[in-house]
Design a protein around this motif. Sequence first.
Motif, PDB file in Angstrom:
ATOM      1  N   ILE A 412      30.790  66.926  52.094  1.00  0.00           N
ATOM      2  CA  ILE A 412      31.225  65.811  51.320  1.00  0.00           C
ATOM      3  C   ILE A 412      30.883  64.542  52.325  1.00  0.00           C
ATOM      4  CG2 ILE A 412      32.498  67.013  49.594  1.00  0.00           C
ATOM      5  CD1 ILE A 412      35.131  65.656  51.201  1.00  0.00           C
ATOM      6  N   ARG A 413      31.287  63.431  51.615  1.00  0.00           N
ATOM      7  CA  ARG A 413      31.280  62.052  52.592  1.00  0.00           C
ATOM      8  C   ARG A 413      32.481  62.331  53.465  1.00  0.00           C
ATOM      9  NH1 ARG A 413      29.980  55.937  51.772  1.00  0.00           N
ATOM     10  NH2 ARG A 413      31.772  54.937  53.149  1.00  0.00           N
ATOM     11  N   LYS A 414      32.577  62.257  54.659  1.00  0.00           N
ATOM     12  CA  LYS A 414      33.746  62.205  55.534  1.00  0.00           C
ATOM     13  C   LYS A 414      34.878  61.500  55.182  1.00  0.00           C
ATOM     14  CE  LYS A 414      32.534  62.870  59.756  1.00  0.00           C
ATOM     15  NZ  LYS A 414      32.107  62.671  61.303  1.00  0.00           N
ATOM     16  N   ASP A 415      35.050  60.293  54.717  1.00  0.00           N
ATOM     17  CA  ASP A 415      36.278  59.672  54.477  1.00  0.00           C
ATOM     18  C   ASP A 415      36.759  59.725  53.078  1.00  0.00           C
ATOM     19  OD1 ASP A 415      34.417  58.152  53.256  1.00  0.00           O
ATOM     20  OD2 ASP A 415      34.519  56.355  54.288  1.00  0.00           O
ATOM     21  N   MET A 416      36.059  60.863  52.293  1.00  0.00           N
ATOM     22  CA  MET A 416      36.330  61.249  51.077  1.00  0.00           C
ATOM     23  C   MET A 416      37.286  62.407  50.937  1.00  0.00           C
ATOM     24  SD  MET A 416      35.482  59.042  48.527  1.00  0.00           S
ATOM     25  CE  MET A 416      36.040  57.750  49.633  1.00  0.00           C
ATOM     26  N   SER A 417      37.497  63.047  52.178  1.00  0.00           N
ATOM     27  CA  SER A 417      38.600  64.139  52.500  1.00  0.00           C
ATOM     28  C   SER A 417      39.807  63.871  52.107  1.00  0.00           C
ATOM     29  CB  SER A 417      38.504  64.370  54.082  1.00  0.00           C
ATOM     30  OG  SER A 417      39.433  65.496  54.396  1.00  0.00           O
ATOM     31  N   MET A 418      40.516  64.567  51.231  1.00  0.00           N
ATOM     32  CA  MET A 418      41.744  64.522  50.599  1.00  0.00           C
ATOM     33  C   MET A 418      41.805  63.171  49.619  1.00  0.00           C
ATOM     34  SD  MET A 418      43.936  65.477  54.078  1.00  0.00           S
ATOM     35  CE  MET A 418      43.448  64.039  54.930  1.00  0.00           C
ATOM     36  N   TYR A 424      31.243  63.337  44.673  1.00  0.00           N
ATOM     37  CA  TYR A 424      29.950  63.885  45.133  1.00  0.00           C
ATOM     38  C   TYR A 424      29.978  65.165  45.995  1.00  0.00           C
ATOM     39  CZ  TYR A 424      28.099  59.877  43.111  1.00  0.00           C
ATOM     40  OH  TYR A 424      27.806  58.658  42.260  1.00  0.00           O
ATOM     41  N   VAL A 425      29.346  66.442  45.850  1.00  0.00           N
ATOM     42  CA  VAL A 425      29.251  67.454  46.903  1.00  0.00           C
ATOM     43  C   VAL A 425      27.804  67.707  47.104  1.00  0.00           C
ATOM     44  CG1 VAL A 425      29.620  69.653  47.238  1.00  0.00           C
ATOM     45  CG2 VAL A 425      31.447  68.393  45.934  1.00  0.00           C
ATOM     46  N   TYR A 426      27.288  68.000  48.595  1.00  0.00           N
ATOM     47  CA  TYR A 426      26.170  68.286  48.812  1.00  0.00           C
ATOM     48  C   TYR A 426      26.229  69.742  49.304  1.00  0.00           C
ATOM     49  CZ  TYR A 426      25.397  62.996  48.477  1.00  0.00           C
ATOM     50  OH  TYR A 426      25.460  61.716  48.287  1.00  0.00           O
ATOM     51  N   ALA A 427      25.163  70.491  48.885  1.00  0.00           N
ATOM     52  CA  ALA A 427      25.079  71.915  49.230  1.00  0.00           C
ATOM     53  C   ALA A 427      23.680  72.581  49.280  1.00  0.00           C
ATOM     54  CB  ALA A 427      26.112  72.622  48.630  1.00  0.00           C
ATOM     55  N   PRO A 485      23.392  70.914  54.043  1.00  0.00           N
ATOM     56  CA  PRO A 485      23.181  69.172  54.274  1.00  0.00           C
ATOM     57  C   PRO A 485      24.465  68.661  54.826  1.00  0.00           C
ATOM     58  CG  PRO A 485      23.619  70.080  52.166  1.00  0.00           C
ATOM     59  CD  PRO A 485      23.641  71.189  52.917  1.00  0.00           C
ATOM     60  N   VAL A 486      24.199  67.701  55.611  1.00  0.00           N
ATOM     61  CA  VAL A 486      25.435  66.684  56.000  1.00  0.00           C
ATOM     62  C   VAL A 486      25.188  65.312  55.972  1.00  0.00           C
ATOM     63  CG1 VAL A 486      26.334  66.208  58.440  1.00  0.00           C
ATOM     64  CG2 VAL A 486      25.863  68.686  58.279  1.00  0.00           C
ATOM     65  N   PHE A 487      26.099  64.882  55.122  1.00  0.00           N
ATOM     66  CA  PHE A 487      26.133  63.489  54.709  1.00  0.00           C
ATOM     67  C   PHE A 487      26.569  62.450  55.511  1.00  0.00           C
ATOM     68  CE2 PHE A 487      27.844  59.870  52.601  1.00  0.00           C
ATOM     69  CZ  PHE A 487      26.775  59.159  51.728  1.00  0.00           C
ATOM     70  N   GLY A 492      30.592  50.948  56.485  1.00  0.00           N
ATOM     71  CA  GLY A 492      31.033  49.713  55.609  1.00  0.00           C
ATOM     72  C   GLY A 492      30.554  49.874  54.214  1.00  0.00           C
ATOM     73  N   SER A 493      30.067  50.774  53.727  1.00  0.00           N
ATOM     74  CA  SER A 493      29.604  51.162  52.540  1.00  0.00           C
ATOM     75  C   SER A 493      30.688  51.290  51.472  1.00  0.00           C
ATOM     76  CB  SER A 493      28.316  52.426  52.319  1.00  0.00           C
ATOM     77  OG  SER A 493      29.002  53.497  52.779  1.00  0.00           O
ATOM     78  N   ILE A 494      30.308  50.834  50.371  1.00  0.00           N
ATOM     79  CA  ILE A 494      31.650  50.983  49.150  1.00  0.00           C
ATOM     80  C   ILE A 494      31.066  52.306  48.349  1.00  0.00           C
ATOM     81  CG2 ILE A 494      32.795  49.974  47.366  1.00  0.00           C
ATOM     82  CD1 ILE A 494      33.188  48.712  50.283  1.00  0.00           C
ATOM     83  N   GLU A 495      29.869  52.383  47.765  1.00  0.00           N
ATOM     84  CA  GLU A 495      29.648  53.423  47.057  1.00  0.00           C
ATOM     85  C   GLU A 495      29.448  54.693  47.817  1.00  0.00           C
ATOM     86  OE1 GLU A 495      25.797  51.729  45.861  1.00  0.00           O
ATOM     87  OE2 GLU A 495      26.412  51.615  43.775  1.00  0.00           O
ATOM     88  N   GLU A 496      30.090  55.795  47.133  1.00  0.00           N
ATOM     89  CA  GLU A 496      30.486  56.925  47.970  1.00  0.00           C
ATOM     90  C   GLU A 496      29.132  57.702  48.443  1.00  0.00           C
ATOM     91  OE1 GLU A 496      32.242  61.408  46.663  1.00  0.00           O
ATOM     92  OE2 GLU A 496      32.976  59.412  45.738  1.00  0.00           O
TER      93      GLU A 496
END
Length: 549
Positions: A412-418, A424-427, A485-487, A492-496
């Motif tokens: 996942i996006r790193k700053d979306m942890s917790m 979004y999930v990439y795999a 896959p590594v996102f 500075g982006s807003i959209e996940e």
Amino acid sequence: MKYVPPYLKDVPETTNEMACVTKGAWPTWLQGSFMRTGAGKFVIPLSEDGSKPPAILQHFFDGLGILHKFTFENGQVRYISRHTAEGVIRRAKKDGFLSVTMFGLNANTPLKDAQDPCSALLGAQQSLWLPSGYLEPDAANLNVVPRRGMHLPKDKNPLSRGTASQKPEEEEVMVFTDFNMLQVCDAQTLEPKRLLTYADIDPELSGFGICAHPPKDRKIGTIYNYLISPEGVMSVFALDFRAKPAKLLWKTALPCPPCYIHSLAVTQDYVVFIRNPLHMNVSDMTKQVMEMIEYEEGVTTKFFVMRKSDGEHIATYEAPNFMFFHSVNGYDYVDKTTGDVNLHIDLCSYEGDYIPYREYNLSNVLDPGRPFMDGTLVRYELSAVSKANASKIQRATVAQAIPSVPMELPRIRKDMSMVPGYRYVYACAGNGGPSPGTEVPIGRYGTGIKTVQAAFFGSIGKTDWLTGKFIRWQPEDGESCPCEPVFVARPGSIEEDDGVVLTIVIDRKGTKSILVALSGKDLKEVARADMPQVYALGPHGSFIEGTKM
């Protein structure tokens, strides 16, 4: 080994950093290092002069480690790689047999009729090599997860190389695996510097177990892992990785038998240990290790919840029997209807008595007995955690799932942890497509060509928890086998999903691999960079921001 795909064979290293030939427009905002592990050697010499046949490692998990590093700066890509278990080979040449932890068949006795009496008798005992005493920094095989380094206690090992960095988060890489050992490598040259165990950080952390994916809370500076003591007690512990040196914060014993797990889960306020219904049966030590790990039919999968602040075990939940490798994410939230604090834990779940890692023998990769199976993305809910009684087991429920979409190696996006409500999930999404380098002639005159087997990994998928939609990227023009896959988010982006997804494929002829950047939004190709060698397929990687590594 003749027909094994190129990405599961011995591959060379590139020890002098070189510029990659690129295509497309690599984003100039992409600044940092992409570190990946790999399984670089499967054929291990057992003598200096070649007088003995080599040992053949025969499981995907067992290939001797190699580190890969891509550096991104101002739209340019550089590459370097290095084998990190050369000490294992030196010892094998000296001893005449391979002594390293092996998940699959004991490589010293690949053929039943050729077994020497000692190996036939000892079986997995010879494969369960657990190091003790002082070891050279490349004398064990760690090839699962690379991460930033952290401050460690003073090194007393006279066999270590180089000097400990004063800025390990910038100048060192730490490699993790599924047993109690850590490897420290130089972030620039990738040379191994030190081997240690968690017990070198704190004597309370001696024992076995350990998961390769200790979840990290970057806000408070802690990582979490589990341990099985020499007495057989299973515990979860918290480590302060920002301390100089790192220090143990708490250790909590769990009221359950030991098991095998590959990852834990965390939320904003809690650590969740999910006990796989898997245990090691050591009654028959002639079995290979992967056969000794047995599934507990009919046993529920339990969730043990601990508070991050003090490690107190506050709640226990159970769900119908399933196993998992990788947790995806977790978060706690307040239920608007009840006012209770609930937890969501997202996993790639395997239901029933299915044990996927038994499929990963190279012989089965060549000729699969059945289609490879990946997990299903499932969201488990643990309700009313704040009101729970730790001694009373409650029911975990399935809050959401994305069925019919095989998913493994999730990111996942790193700053979306917790973060509640992340989407979004990439795999990696199933297997398929031809494996290059495995074609054989067919027909009466050998004028036709047939691919022996499909690629180990088939495509990259992106799922959306909000809509349930799924999109897929499949390599084209004969390229195949994209890795995890590594996102990487645009600063500075807003959209996940504003960023790029990094993966590696192999070319049609099996002579080189290619680093590919995909758009995080639609998985369309953005840019690529040619590697000077084949990427030895490895499970995991990390993107480390900044240009200092």
